[in-house]
Scaffold this motif. Structure first.
Motif, PDB file in Angstrom:
ATOM      1  N   THR A   1       0.855  -1.172   0.000  1.00 17.96           N
ATOM      2  CA  THR A   1       0.000   0.000   0.000  1.00 17.96           C
ATOM      3  C   THR A   1       0.894   1.225   0.000  1.00 17.96           C
ATOM      4  OG1 THR A   1      -1.897   1.099   1.013  1.00 17.96           O
ATOM      5  CG2 THR A   1      -0.264   0.170   2.513  1.00 17.96           C
ATOM      6  N   GLU A   2       0.341   2.313  -0.510  1.00 11.61           N
ATOM      7  CA  GLU A   2       1.112   3.548  -0.612  1.00 11.61           C
ATOM      8  C   GLU A   2       0.171   4.717  -0.405  1.00 11.61           C
ATOM      9  OE1 GLU A   2       3.569   5.851  -4.118  1.00 11.61           O
ATOM     10  OE2 GLU A   2       3.713   3.667  -4.039  1.00 11.61           O
ATOM     11  N   GLY A   3       0.637   5.718   0.323  1.00 13.26           N
ATOM     12  CA  GLY A   3      -0.175   6.909   0.530  1.00 13.26           C
ATOM     13  C   GLY A   3       0.250   7.674   1.772  1.00 13.26           C
ATOM     14  N   PHE A   4      -0.606   8.623   2.151  1.00 12.75           N
ATOM     15  CA  PHE A   4      -0.326   9.443   3.323  1.00 12.75           C
ATOM     16  C   PHE A   4      -0.771   8.715   4.588  1.00 12.75           C
ATOM     17  CE2 PHE A   4      -0.380  12.696   0.023  1.00 12.75           C
ATOM     18  CZ  PHE A   4       0.768  13.403   0.344  1.00 12.75           C
ATOM     19  N   VAL A   5      -0.030   8.921   5.659  1.00 12.47           N
ATOM     20  CA  VAL A   5      -0.377   8.361   6.965  1.00 12.47           C
ATOM     21  C   VAL A   5      -1.547   9.165   7.518  1.00 12.47           C
ATOM     22  CG1 VAL A   5       0.431   8.016   9.332  1.00 12.47           C
ATOM     23  CG2 VAL A   5       1.973   7.562   7.417  1.00 12.47           C
ATOM     24  N   THR A   6      -2.615   8.460   7.886  1.00 16.77           N
ATOM     25  CA  THR A   6      -3.786   9.106   8.477  1.00 16.77           C
ATOM     26  C   THR A   6      -4.117   8.416   9.798  1.00 16.77           C
ATOM     27  OG1 THR A   6      -5.281   7.659   7.239  1.00 16.77           O
ATOM     28  CG2 THR A   6      -4.758   9.784   6.239  1.00 16.77           C
ATOM     29  N   ASN A   7      -4.984   9.033  10.574  1.00 14.23           N
ATOM     30  CA  ASN A   7      -5.424   8.484  11.865  1.00 14.23           C
ATOM     31  C   ASN A   7      -4.234   8.082  12.735  1.00 14.23           C
ATOM     32  OD1 ASN A   7      -8.123   8.712  10.944  1.00 14.23           O
ATOM     33  ND2 ASN A   7      -7.948   6.702   9.978  1.00 14.23           N
TER      34      ASN A   7
ATOM     35  N   PHE B   1      -1.998   3.636  12.979  1.00 18.98           N
ATOM     36  CA  PHE B   1      -2.223   4.568  11.881  1.00 18.98           C
ATOM     37  C   PHE B   1      -2.814   3.802  10.706  1.00 18.98           C
ATOM     38  CE2 PHE B   1       1.982   2.848  11.376  1.00 18.98           C
ATOM     39  CZ  PHE B   1       2.101   2.601  10.011  1.00 18.98           C
ATOM     40  N   SER B   2      -3.233   4.539   9.692  1.00 18.84           N
ATOM     41  CA  SER B   2      -3.781   3.946   8.472  1.00 18.84           C
ATOM     42  C   SER B   2      -3.078   4.531   7.258  1.00 18.84           C
ATOM     43  CB  SER B   2      -5.284   4.239   8.349  1.00 18.84           C
ATOM     44  OG  SER B   2      -5.990   3.711   9.428  1.00 18.84           O
ATOM     45  N   VAL B   3      -3.004   3.726   6.216  1.00 17.46           N
ATOM     46  CA  VAL B   3      -2.522   4.173   4.907  1.00 17.46           C
ATOM     47  C   VAL B   3      -3.480   3.585   3.875  1.00 17.46           C
ATOM     48  CG1 VAL B   3      -0.644   4.093   3.223  1.00 17.46           C
ATOM     49  CG2 VAL B   3      -0.112   4.253   5.659  1.00 17.46           C
TER      50      VAL B   3
ATOM     51  N   GLY C   1      -6.620   3.255   3.958  1.00 16.63           N
ATOM     52  CA  GLY C   1      -7.620   2.393   4.582  1.00 16.63           C
ATOM     53  C   GLY C   1      -7.062   1.129   5.213  1.00 16.63           C
ATOM     54  N   VAL C   2      -5.782   0.860   5.059  1.00 16.68           N
ATOM     55  CA  VAL C   2      -5.154  -0.305   5.677  1.00 16.68           C
ATOM     56  C   VAL C   2      -4.619   0.129   7.034  1.00 16.68           C
ATOM     57  CG1 VAL C   2      -3.379  -2.082   5.465  1.00 16.68           C
ATOM     58  CG2 VAL C   2      -4.507  -1.206   3.414  1.00 16.68           C
ATOM     59  N   GLN C   3      -5.039  -0.580   8.080  1.00 18.86           N
ATOM     60  CA  GLN C   3      -4.649  -0.203   9.431  1.00 18.86           C
ATOM     61  C   GLN C   3      -3.405  -0.960   9.886  1.00 18.86           C
ATOM     62  OE1 GLN C   3      -8.101  -0.739  11.887  1.00 18.86           O
ATOM     63  NE2 GLN C   3      -9.157   1.001  10.969  1.00 18.86           N
ATOM     64  N   PHE C   4      -2.551  -0.254  10.606  1.00 18.87           N
ATOM     65  CA  PHE C   4      -1.324  -0.831  11.157  1.00 18.87           C
ATOM     66  C   PHE C   4      -1.263  -0.501  12.637  1.00 18.87           C
ATOM     67  CE2 PHE C   4      -0.505  -0.030   6.696  1.00 18.87           C
ATOM     68  CZ  PHE C   4       0.009  -1.245   6.277  1.00 18.87           C
ATOM     69  N   GLN C   5      -0.673  -1.411  13.383  1.00 22.52           N
ATOM     70  CA  GLN C   5      -0.518  -1.224  14.822  1.00 22.52           C
ATOM     71  C   GLN C   5       0.716  -1.997  15.266  1.00 22.52           C
ATOM     72  OE1 GLN C   5      -4.057  -1.970  17.085  1.00 22.52           O
ATOM     73  NE2 GLN C   5      -2.921  -2.498  18.920  1.00 22.52           N
ATOM     74  N   PHE C   6       1.561  -1.352  16.076  1.00 20.86           N
ATOM     75  CA  PHE C   6       2.747  -2.030  16.592  1.00 20.86           C
ATOM     76  C   PHE C   6       3.208  -1.370  17.876  1.00 20.86           C
ATOM     77  CE2 PHE C   6       4.229   1.119  13.512  1.00 20.86           C
ATOM     78  CZ  PHE C   6       5.142   1.840  14.261  1.00 20.86           C
ATOM     79  N   SER C   7       4.122  -2.039  18.544  1.00 23.48           N
ATOM     80  CA  SER C   7       4.713  -1.529  19.770  1.00 23.48           C
ATOM     81  C   SER C   7       6.212  -1.781  19.723  1.00 23.48           C
ATOM     82  CB  SER C   7       4.115  -2.248  20.983  1.00 23.48           C
ATOM     83  OG  SER C   7       4.857  -1.954  22.141  1.00 23.48           O
ATOM     84  N   ASP C   8       6.980  -0.887  20.326  1.00 24.00           N
ATOM     85  CA  ASP C   8       8.434  -1.081  20.408  1.00 24.00           C
ATOM     86  C   ASP C   8       8.795  -2.363  21.141  1.00 24.00           C
ATOM     87  OD1 ASP C   8       9.013   1.220  19.078  1.00 24.00           O
ATOM     88  OD2 ASP C   8       9.771   2.308  20.803  1.00 24.00           O
TER      89      ASP C   8
ATOM     90  N   GLY D   1      11.199   6.645  15.731  1.00 25.55           N
ATOM     91  CA  GLY D   1      10.626   6.038  14.531  1.00 25.55           C
ATOM     92  C   GLY D   1      10.360   7.038  13.425  1.00 25.55           C
ATOM     93  N   ALA D   2      10.199   6.535  12.215  1.00 27.72           N
ATOM     94  CA  ALA D   2      10.082   7.399  11.040  1.00 27.72           C
ATOM     95  C   ALA D   2       8.648   7.731  10.657  1.00 27.72           C
ATOM     96  CB  ALA D   2      10.775   6.724   9.862  1.00 27.72           C
ATOM     97  N   ILE D   3       7.687   7.001  11.169  1.00 26.75           N
ATOM     98  CA  ILE D   3       6.294   7.222  10.771  1.00 26.75           C
ATOM     99  C   ILE D   3       5.715   8.381  11.573  1.00 26.75           C
ATOM    100  CG2 ILE D   3       3.995   6.198  10.673  1.00 26.75           C
ATOM    101  CD1 ILE D   3       5.393   3.484  10.351  1.00 26.75           C
ATOM    102  N   ASP D   4       5.038   9.283  10.858  1.00 23.98           N
ATOM    103  CA  ASP D   4       4.408  10.427  11.495  1.00 23.98           C
ATOM    104  C   ASP D   4       3.185  10.811  10.671  1.00 23.98           C
ATOM    105  OD1 ASP D   4       3.970  12.437  13.314  1.00 23.98           O
ATOM    106  OD2 ASP D   4       5.824  13.519  12.897  1.00 23.98           O
ATOM    107  N   LYS D   5       2.291  11.605  11.257  1.00 20.80           N
ATOM    108  CA  LYS D   5       1.080  11.996  10.534  1.00 20.80           C
ATOM    109  C   LYS D   5       1.437  12.776   9.278  1.00 20.80           C
ATOM    110  CE  LYS D   5       0.397  15.884  13.619  1.00 20.80           C
ATOM    111  NZ  LYS D   5      -0.441  16.485  14.617  1.00 20.80           N
ATOM    112  N   ASN D   6       0.673  12.541   8.245  1.00 22.29           N
ATOM    113  CA  ASN D   6       0.781  13.208   6.950  1.00 22.29           C
ATOM    114  C   ASN D   6       2.069  12.910   6.192  1.00 22.29           C
ATOM    115  OD1 ASN D   6      -1.759  14.386   7.335  1.00 22.29           O
ATOM    116  ND2 ASN D   6      -0.849  16.075   8.486  1.00 22.29           N
ATOM    117  N   LYS D   7       2.833  11.916   6.598  1.00 22.62           N
ATOM    118  CA  LYS D   7       3.989  11.504   5.797  1.00 22.62           C
ATOM    119  C   LYS D   7       3.504  10.575   4.693  1.00 22.62           C
ATOM    120  CE  LYS D   7       8.154  12.053   8.369  1.00 22.62           C
ATOM    121  NZ  LYS D   7       9.380  11.471   8.822  1.00 22.62           N
TER     122      LYS D   7
END
Length: 169
Positions: free
Chosen positions: A94-100, A114-116, A118-125, A141-147
């Motif tokens: 999947t490819e797109g902007f990070v949302t939620n 977060f979602s990209v 419509g695909v939801q992801f969840q993790f913990s360190d 981490g590198a993931i942030d909103k609107n990236k």
């Protein structure tokens, strides 16, 4: 042209590095070998009283560390092999902007979500069980909103595990 920077790729050494947990029982075994050396060379019994009893305890700790190493090797080795197999056969993209985006707090006790597209992801360190990307924003981490991201992932136990993360430059 859009260029991407690879942040995490399970197929490179990044996935293999998560097997470093196997170093704990190896380190413990080496520590017990050192203790055994000290006991055997303590001729005057300055450090250890009743050396035979101490040797027995150290041998028990050595066997326990070997057992733990074997258990970890089987558990993580089989999961690594399963993840590697899924990486080669069942990879989704999947490819797109990070949302939620919901960041994990610095102290833990929650997960990053977060979602990209419509695909939801969840993790913990603190979860390395499926060798996916798990570096929360609060810990660098590198993931942030609107990236804008490109993610390759697998489905494991009703969750999406990130096996390759790319961020648009």
């Amino acid at each position: 042209m859009n260029s991407f920077e690879i942040i995490y790729d399970f197929a490179s050494s990044a996935g293999f590095k998560k097997l470093q947990i196997l170093l704990f029982p190896i380190g413990f075994f080496l520590f017990t070998r050192f203790l055994l050396f000290l006991i055997e060379n303590d001729k005057d019994e300055d450090l250890f009283k009743n050396p035979e009893q101490q040797k027995f305890k150290v041998y028990l700790m050595q066997y326990a560390s070997i057992f733990i190493f074997i258990v970890f090797l089987i558990m993580f080795g089989s999961k690594y092999y399963k993840t590697y197999n899924l990486y080669n056969t069942s990879l989704f993209k999947t490819e797109g902007f990070v949302t939620n985006f919901h960041p994990m707090p610095e102290g833990g006790h929650d997960s990053e979500r977060f979602s990209v597209n419509g695909v939801q992801f969840q993790f913990s360190d603190f979860d390395i069980s499926h060798f996916g990307y798990n570096n929360a924003k609060s810990h660098g981490g590198a993931i942030d909103k609107n990236k804008y991201v490109r993610i390759s992932y697998i489905k494991v136990n009703n969750s999406n595990q990130i096996l390759k993360l790319e961020i648009r430059k």
